[in-house]
Design a protein around this motif. Sequence first.
Motif, mmCIF file in Angstrom:
data_model
loop_
_atom_site.group_PDB
_atom_site.id
_atom_site.type_symbol
_atom_site.label_atom_id
_atom_site.label_comp_id
_atom_site.label_asym_id
_atom_site.label_seq_id
_atom_site.Cartn_x
_atom_site.Cartn_y
_atom_site.Cartn_z
ATOM 1 N N THR A 1 16.065 3.349 15.838
ATOM 2 C CA THR A 1 15.889 3.272 14.391
ATOM 3 C C THR A 1 14.491 3.758 14.048
ATOM 4 O OG1 THR A 1 16.199 1.877 12.429
ATOM 5 C CG2 THR A 1 15.120 0.843 14.335
ATOM 6 N N VAL A 2 14.384 4.438 12.921
ATOM 7 C CA VAL A 2 13.117 5.031 12.506
ATOM 8 C C VAL A 2 12.520 4.190 11.388
ATOM 9 C CG1 VAL A 2 11.967 7.085 11.621
ATOM 10 C CG2 VAL A 2 13.959 7.323 13.129
ATOM 11 N N GLY A 3 11.454 3.479 11.734
ATOM 12 C CA GLY A 3 10.785 2.644 10.747
ATOM 13 C C GLY A 3 9.854 3.451 9.861
ATOM 14 N N PRO A 4 9.537 2.888 8.695
ATOM 15 C CA PRO A 4 8.590 3.551 7.804
ATOM 16 C C PRO A 4 7.173 3.501 8.377
ATOM 17 C CG PRO A 4 9.219 1.412 6.914
ATOM 18 C CD PRO A 4 10.060 1.643 8.134
ATOM 19 N N ASN A 5 6.442 4.580 8.184
ATOM 20 C CA ASN A 5 5.061 4.672 8.663
ATOM 21 C C ASN A 5 4.125 4.218 7.547
ATOM 22 O OD1 ASN A 5 2.508 5.404 9.567
ATOM 23 N ND2 ASN A 5 3.274 7.205 10.642
ATOM 24 N N TYR A 6 3.794 2.934 7.577
ATOM 25 C CA TYR A 6 2.934 2.321 6.553
ATOM 26 C C TYR A 6 1.581 3.023 6.492
ATOM 27 C CZ TYR A 6 0.938 -1.584 3.843
ATOM 28 O OH TYR A 6 0.354 -2.364 2.862
ATOM 29 N N ALA A 7 1.043 3.349 7.647
ATOM 30 C CA ALA A 7 -0.270 4.000 7.722
ATOM 31 C C ALA A 7 -0.261 5.370 7.045
ATOM 32 C CB ALA A 7 -0.716 4.129 9.181
ATOM 33 N N ALA A 8 0.911 6.006 6.983
ATOM 34 C CA ALA A 8 1.033 7.324 6.355
ATOM 35 C C ALA A 8 1.521 7.228 4.910
ATOM 36 C CB ALA A 8 1.977 8.196 7.166
ATOM 37 N N GLY A 9 1.587 5.995 4.383
ATOM 38 C CA GLY A 9 1.952 5.819 2.981
ATOM 39 C C GLY A 9 3.396 5.441 2.717
ATOM 40 N N GLN A 10 4.217 5.284 3.761
ATOM 41 C CA GLN A 10 5.612 4.865 3.574
ATOM 42 C C GLN A 10 5.641 3.344 3.495
ATOM 43 O OE1 GLN A 10 7.467 6.663 7.031
ATOM 44 N NE2 GLN A 10 8.245 8.350 5.791
ATOM 45 N N ARG A 11 5.574 2.819 2.279
ATOM 46 C CA ARG A 11 5.407 1.371 2.114
ATOM 47 C C ARG A 11 6.562 0.692 1.390
ATOM 48 N NH1 ARG A 11 -1.169 1.305 1.462
ATOM 49 N NH2 ARG A 11 -1.462 2.330 3.473
ATOM 50 N N ASP A 12 7.693 1.351 1.330
ATOM 51 C CA ASP A 12 8.874 0.800 0.689
ATOM 52 C C ASP A 12 9.547 -0.161 1.670
ATOM 53 O OD1 ASP A 12 11.337 0.238 -0.448
ATOM 54 O OD2 ASP A 12 11.830 2.336 -0.872
ATOM 55 N N ALA A 67 8.291 -11.393 8.828
ATOM 56 C CA ALA A 67 9.137 -11.974 7.782
ATOM 57 C C ALA A 67 10.339 -11.077 7.496
ATOM 58 C CB ALA A 67 8.320 -12.198 6.510
ATOM 59 N N CYS A 68 10.106 -9.787 7.402
ATOM 60 C CA CYS A 68 11.185 -8.838 7.121
ATOM 61 C C CYS A 68 12.236 -8.884 8.227
ATOM 62 C CB CYS A 68 10.614 -7.436 6.967
ATOM 63 S SG CYS A 68 11.857 -6.204 6.519
ATOM 64 N N ALA A 69 11.803 -8.892 9.483
ATOM 65 C CA ALA A 69 12.742 -8.931 10.602
ATOM 66 C C ALA A 69 13.622 -10.176 10.531
ATOM 67 C CB ALA A 69 11.984 -8.886 11.929
ATOM 68 N N VAL A 70 13.000 -11.320 10.421
ATOM 69 C CA VAL A 70 13.748 -12.585 10.432
ATOM 70 C C VAL A 70 14.653 -12.695 9.208
ATOM 71 C CG1 VAL A 70 13.533 -15.105 10.357
ATOM 72 C CG2 VAL A 70 12.057 -13.763 11.880
ATOM 73 N N GLU A 71 14.113 -12.408 8.031
ATOM 74 C CA GLU A 71 14.903 -12.519 6.795
ATOM 75 C C GLU A 71 16.099 -11.575 6.819
ATOM 76 O OE1 GLU A 71 12.097 -11.556 3.722
ATOM 77 O OE2 GLU A 71 10.875 -13.327 4.153
ATOM 78 N N TYR A 119 2.553 2.315 13.481
ATOM 79 C CA TYR A 119 2.901 2.640 12.091
ATOM 80 C C TYR A 119 2.217 1.720 11.086
ATOM 81 C CZ TYR A 119 6.438 6.199 13.216
ATOM 82 O OH TYR A 119 7.095 7.331 13.620
ATOM 83 N N GLY A 120 1.580 0.658 11.562
ATOM 84 C CA GLY A 120 0.664 -0.118 10.738
ATOM 85 C C GLY A 120 1.236 -1.054 9.694
ATOM 86 N N TRP A 121 2.529 -1.378 9.772
ATOM 87 C CA TRP A 121 3.069 -2.335 8.793
ATOM 88 C C TRP A 121 2.359 -3.671 9.014
ATOM 89 C CZ3 TRP A 121 6.645 -0.531 5.306
ATOM 90 C CH2 TRP A 121 7.049 -1.456 4.344
ATOM 91 N N PRO A 122 1.887 -4.330 7.957
ATOM 92 C CA PRO A 122 1.206 -5.626 8.139
ATOM 93 C C PRO A 122 2.090 -6.599 8.932
ATOM 94 C CG PRO A 122 0.940 -4.843 5.891
ATOM 95 C CD PRO A 122 1.929 -3.922 6.554
ATOM 96 N N LYS A 123 1.535 -7.120 10.010
ATOM 97 C CA LYS A 123 2.336 -7.871 10.976
ATOM 98 C C LYS A 123 3.054 -9.066 10.359
ATOM 99 C CE LYS A 123 1.299 -7.447 15.200
ATOM 100 N NZ LYS A 123 0.685 -7.518 16.521
ATOM 101 N N GLY A 124 2.381 -9.815 9.498
ATOM 102 C CA GLY A 124 3.032 -10.972 8.883
ATOM 103 C C GLY A 124 4.270 -10.585 8.099
#
Length: 169
Positions: free
Chosen positions: A78-89, A131-135, A122-127
Amino acid sequence: MPTIHAVQGDITEAEVDAVVNAANSAMRGGGGVDGAIHRAGGPAVLRDCVERFPDGLATGDAGWTTAGELPARWVIHTVGPNYAAGQRDRSLLESCYRRSLAVADELGARTLAFPLISAGIYGWPKGDAVACAVETIAATATEVTDVTLVAFDAQTLAMVESELRGAVP
């Protein structure tokens, strides 16, 4: 809803039906979890990626390949969004978990191991990644019975366990 638990360890050693790979959109291997899965799975994983995904895979989508030499039967990429590159949706990150579970259902996989998607390079904030994974896993209808969230280090494991205590009865 699957049983969700957390472990600290190496996802390439998970004895499950399918491991989830936090892949890049090119689907040709890379660093982090992606590189580890390709190295441990051997050349069969890359060959299958090239054959099944000649044009790569879109962010938020998922697909499967052989697991090669891994103890699992399949790798769900699966291809996650790259938060560090501005993909923050966040909906793209949620889609990674939902699509991976849907692919597992298509395969008949009942046990699955996930890394924290997008939480590394990819830099998604860990917290929020935790939360996203579990929810998302808890809220997704699936035939998967057991999900293991594999944490790379003790701090991340503690975060996942804390989230599980708050989110899963």
